[in-house]
Design a protein around this motif. Structure first.
Motif, short mmCIF file in Angstrom:
data_model
loop_
_atom_site.label_atom_id
_atom_site.label_comp_id
_atom_site.label_asym_id
_atom_site.label_seq_id
_atom_site.Cartn_x
_atom_site.Cartn_y
_atom_site.Cartn_z
N MET A 275 0.93 -1.13 0.06
CA MET A 275 -0.05 0.08 0.16
C MET A 275 0.88 1.31 0.02
N LEU A 276 0.28 2.49 -0.56
CA LEU A 276 1.13 3.65 -0.41
C LEU A 276 1.21 4.20 0.86
N VAL A 277 2.17 5.13 1.18
CA VAL A 277 2.34 5.79 2.43
C VAL A 277 2.97 6.94 1.87
N LEU A 278 2.08 8.29 1.91
CA LEU A 278 2.17 9.50 1.36
C LEU A 278 2.73 10.43 2.20
N ARG A 279 3.51 11.46 1.57
CA ARG A 279 4.10 12.44 2.30
C ARG A 279 3.00 13.59 2.09
N SER A 280 3.14 14.58 3.05
CA SER A 280 2.20 15.78 2.76
C SER A 280 2.11 16.40 1.56
N THR A 281 3.28 16.58 0.90
CA THR A 281 2.89 17.29 -0.63
C THR A 281 2.39 16.20 -1.44
N GLU A 282 2.74 15.10 -1.28
CA GLU A 282 2.04 13.92 -2.35
C GLU A 282 0.47 13.93 -1.84
N MET A 283 0.17 14.09 -0.60
CA MET A 283 -1.37 13.70 -0.48
C MET A 283 -2.07 15.10 -0.75
N ALA A 284 -1.49 16.37 -0.60
CA ALA A 284 -1.95 17.59 -1.19
C ALA A 284 -2.15 17.51 -2.72
N ALA A 285 -0.97 17.08 -3.35
CA ALA A 285 -0.99 16.73 -4.86
C ALA A 285 -2.19 15.77 -5.39
N VAL A 286 -2.35 14.95 -4.47
CA VAL A 286 -3.55 14.02 -4.93
C VAL A 286 -4.98 14.77 -4.89
N ASP A 287 -5.06 15.21 -3.81
CA ASP A 287 -6.36 16.12 -3.37
C ASP A 287 -6.72 17.13 -4.30
N LYS A 288 -5.69 17.77 -4.79
CA LYS A 288 -5.75 18.82 -6.08
C LYS A 288 -6.11 18.36 -7.23
N GLU A 289 -5.43 17.16 -7.46
CA GLU A 289 -5.61 16.60 -8.87
C GLU A 289 -7.13 15.94 -8.98
N ALA A 290 -7.56 15.46 -7.84
CA ALA A 290 -8.86 14.82 -7.78
C ALA A 290 -10.00 15.98 -8.30
N ILE A 291 -9.59 17.04 -7.44
CA ILE A 291 -10.50 18.15 -7.59
C ILE A 291 -10.53 18.78 -9.06
N GLU A 292 -9.38 18.89 -9.56
CA GLU A 292 -9.32 19.52 -10.96
C GLU A 292 -9.77 18.47 -11.95
N LEU A 293 -9.77 17.19 -11.76
CA LEU A 293 -10.55 16.04 -12.47
C LEU A 293 -12.12 16.16 -12.27
N GLY A 294 -12.49 17.06 -11.52
CA GLY A 294 -13.89 17.18 -11.43
C GLY A 294 -14.60 16.86 -10.33
N TYR A 295 -14.10 16.06 -9.31
CA TYR A 295 -14.26 15.46 -8.04
C TYR A 295 -14.37 16.71 -7.00
N PRO A 296 -15.82 17.18 -7.12
CA PRO A 296 -15.97 18.29 -5.97
C PRO A 296 -15.22 18.15 -4.77
N GLU A 297 -14.49 19.16 -4.29
CA GLU A 297 -14.17 19.24 -2.96
C GLU A 297 -15.26 18.79 -1.81
N ILE A 298 -16.39 19.11 -2.06
CA ILE A 298 -17.45 19.04 -1.00
C ILE A 298 -17.91 17.58 -0.89
N ILE A 299 -17.53 17.01 -2.02
CA ILE A 299 -18.13 15.28 -1.99
C ILE A 299 -16.89 14.73 -1.49
N LEU A 300 -15.57 15.00 -1.81
CA LEU A 300 -14.55 14.44 -0.95
C LEU A 300 -14.69 14.63 0.65
N MET A 301 -15.15 15.89 1.06
CA MET A 301 -15.50 15.75 2.51
C MET A 301 -16.59 15.08 2.99
N GLU A 302 -17.42 15.13 2.30
CA GLU A 302 -18.90 14.35 2.59
C GLU A 302 -18.66 12.89 2.52
N THR A 303 -17.72 12.54 1.85
CA THR A 303 -17.38 11.00 2.03
C THR A 303 -16.45 10.72 3.11
N ALA A 304 -15.31 11.58 3.21
CA ALA A 304 -14.75 11.46 4.20
C ALA A 304 -15.22 11.34 5.55
#
Length: 511
Positions: A1-30
């Protein structure tokens, strides 16, 4: 399994949002994932006092979502305590605060002037949900957040941390950290959670799937990984029903000296218990009887010796024996001295099979050039003291900068390495580092490293490459230690117990 650094986790979140995954849905799911984990806790019911500590960051927003869901699911006595007024929250955190108000979730801003009263309130909770600070923190917690962390750590109440315990920074610089009993980490494990001291603060860790799209990871190149049980099962070498002892490989162990016969015996027994077809120990003639007397299944080859150590005169005989082997373990109990150093130097040049270099085999290495990959494949298995000797530095320096030293070693040699410890790190030739999740302090006992070398040797003999063997051997070695500690205790473990529990450890992986 992956173990991410802070910069990598932030990059994944940013990419998901840019792909069209709304931030509010990410928070809702979390938030819903966190609520689901709270809902499954056996010690809670809908009458339990569940108190949320909510900061201004995204994991505070996750906590607000979790509180909403629990309210909908019939939890009657939950309360949200805010680090700052809800009106001062921004973005989707403010939106979730407003939804909580609409659902009549009880919320209150923490009064920094009445912390003694607040301590009494928290002390009555059945569980505290920590959403104060998230992965964005750098350095140490400050101000009211730090005061609250101190209060939570000072009272006897179970704590569930959202994503990461408050105050635990991913740059390892934090000192004021909540001690959680359970951490529900979101999407992926974070580096500070995977190694000590961060692992200590997390308690049990559950990784919650929040539906992060696979494409969100395409722009990062992770360096850190951790083996799961399922992955360990896939890594185990295949055993054919028609196999024989030749099929399952031959291991040669070179080592032992007067007073150190146990080292090679432990390594040999572990290799056999891991599934190697045949194990031969090349050892000083002076200790052959000692090994034979308690290792019935092991073949011994007596070598010329001097003062209880293998003599340089044995070099040609060792080379001839090794040519029939699939792997050589070099070093357990070998001893030190000028002649031993010369013997090891020659063996590193002339041995044809891959080598696991352990213990005194490592201590004789003059410089990293002796371990260059162009000559042959070697897996080094140092503890911090041996690593410090290899780099001519101190143990505290190694422990403080383990990742850096592993990367340096791999870059300079191209070889794999297991840096042993409470959370052993396995560095691979392409730069990846695996963090071992198994094991306990009861394994900090003489001979434990010999068992690890034997387990790795048994895996290589059965066809696993050195690097995968290092990862899997560390995992199984630690699992055997954990099982032994459960049955006995961590004070009374000895290295031989690890071999006794090795079969059970393998069963726990392949079940």
């Amino acid at each position: 399994m992956l173990v991410l650094r802070s910069t990598e986790m932030a990059a994944v979140d940013k990419e998901a949002i840019e792909l069209g995954y709304p931030e509010i849905i990410l928070m809702e799911t979390a938030g819903r994932s966190v609520a689901r984990e709270i809902d499954t806790l056996d010690e809670l019911d809908n009458q339990s006092d569940i108190y949320f500590l909510i900061g201004g960051g995204n994991n505070g927003g996750d906590g607000l979502v979790a509180a909403r869901y629990l309210k909908e699911w019939g939890y009657k006595n939950l309360k949200v305590f805010l680090l700052k007024p809800g009106e001062n929250l921004s973005g989707i955190n403010r939106d979730n605060y407003n939804i909580c108000r609409l659902q009549d979730v009880e919320m209150e801003v923490i009064d920094s002037e009445k912390l003694n009263e607040f301590r009494k309130i928290l002390n009555n909770a059945d569980i505290i949900i920590d959403g104060l600070l998230g992965t964005g923190i750098t350095g140490d917690a400050r101000g009211l957040a730090a005061d609250l962390i101190g209060i939570v750590n000072d009272i006897s109440v179970n704590v569930l941390a959202i994503d990461i315990p408050s105050g635990l920074s991913l740059d390892f610089k934090s000192e004021t950290v909540i001690r959680a009993d359970l951490t529900v980490t979101l999407a992926d494990l974070k580096i500070a959670q995977a190694v000590y001291p961060g692992r200590y603060y997390c308690g049990e860790i559950i990784i919650a799937d929040i539906g992060m799209p696979a494409k969100a990871y395409r722009k990062i190149r992770p360096d850190y990984f951790m083996l799961s049980n399922q992955e360990a099962a896939r890594f185990l070498p295949y055993r054919t029903e028609t196999g024989h002892k030749g099929t399952f490989g031959k291991v040669l162990i070179i080592g032992g000296s007067a007073g150190m016969a146990g080292s090679v015996s432990l390594a040999g027994e572990a290799a056999l218990k891991m599934g190697a077809g045949m194990v031969t120990i090349a050892l000083p003639a002076a200790i052959e009887h000692d090994v034979n007397s308690h290792s019935r299944e092991i073949i011994t080859e007596a070598l010329p010796d001097e003062n209880g150590k293998i003599s340089l005169k044995a070099l040609d005989k060792i080379i001839n024996i090794s040519n029939k082997m699939d792997l050589v373990i070099l070093g357990p109990g070998l001893g030190q001295g000028k002649e031993i150093a010369e013997l090891v130097e020659n063996l590193l040049k002339k041995l044809k099979p891959p080598i696991i270099l352990d213990a005194d085999g490592i201590n004789t290495v003059r410089d990293l050039e002796q371990l260059d990959k162009s000559q042959k494949k070697i897996l080094l298995t140092p503890h911090p003291g041996e690593m410090a000797r290899l780099y001519d530095t101190t143990i505290p320096e190694i422990l403080e900068n383990r990742f850096d030293y592993i990367k340096d070693f791999v870059e300079k040699t191209g070889q794999a390495i297991i840096l042993k410890g409470a959370d052993s790190l396995i560095g691979l030739s392409e730069g990846e580092i695996f963090i071992n999740p198994t094991g306990n302090d009861g394994m900090a006992t003489a001979g434990s490293g010999d068992v690890l070398a034997g387990i790795a040797g048994g895996l290589v003999a059965q066809g696993l490459d050195l690097e995968k063997a290092g990862i899997v051997a560390s995992f199984i070695h630690g699992r055997a230690g954990d099982l032994a500690a459960e049955d006995k205790n961590r004070y009374s473990l000895v290295a031989g117990d690890l071999i006794v529990y090795l079969a059970e450890a393998i069963n726990s992986i392949i079940k």
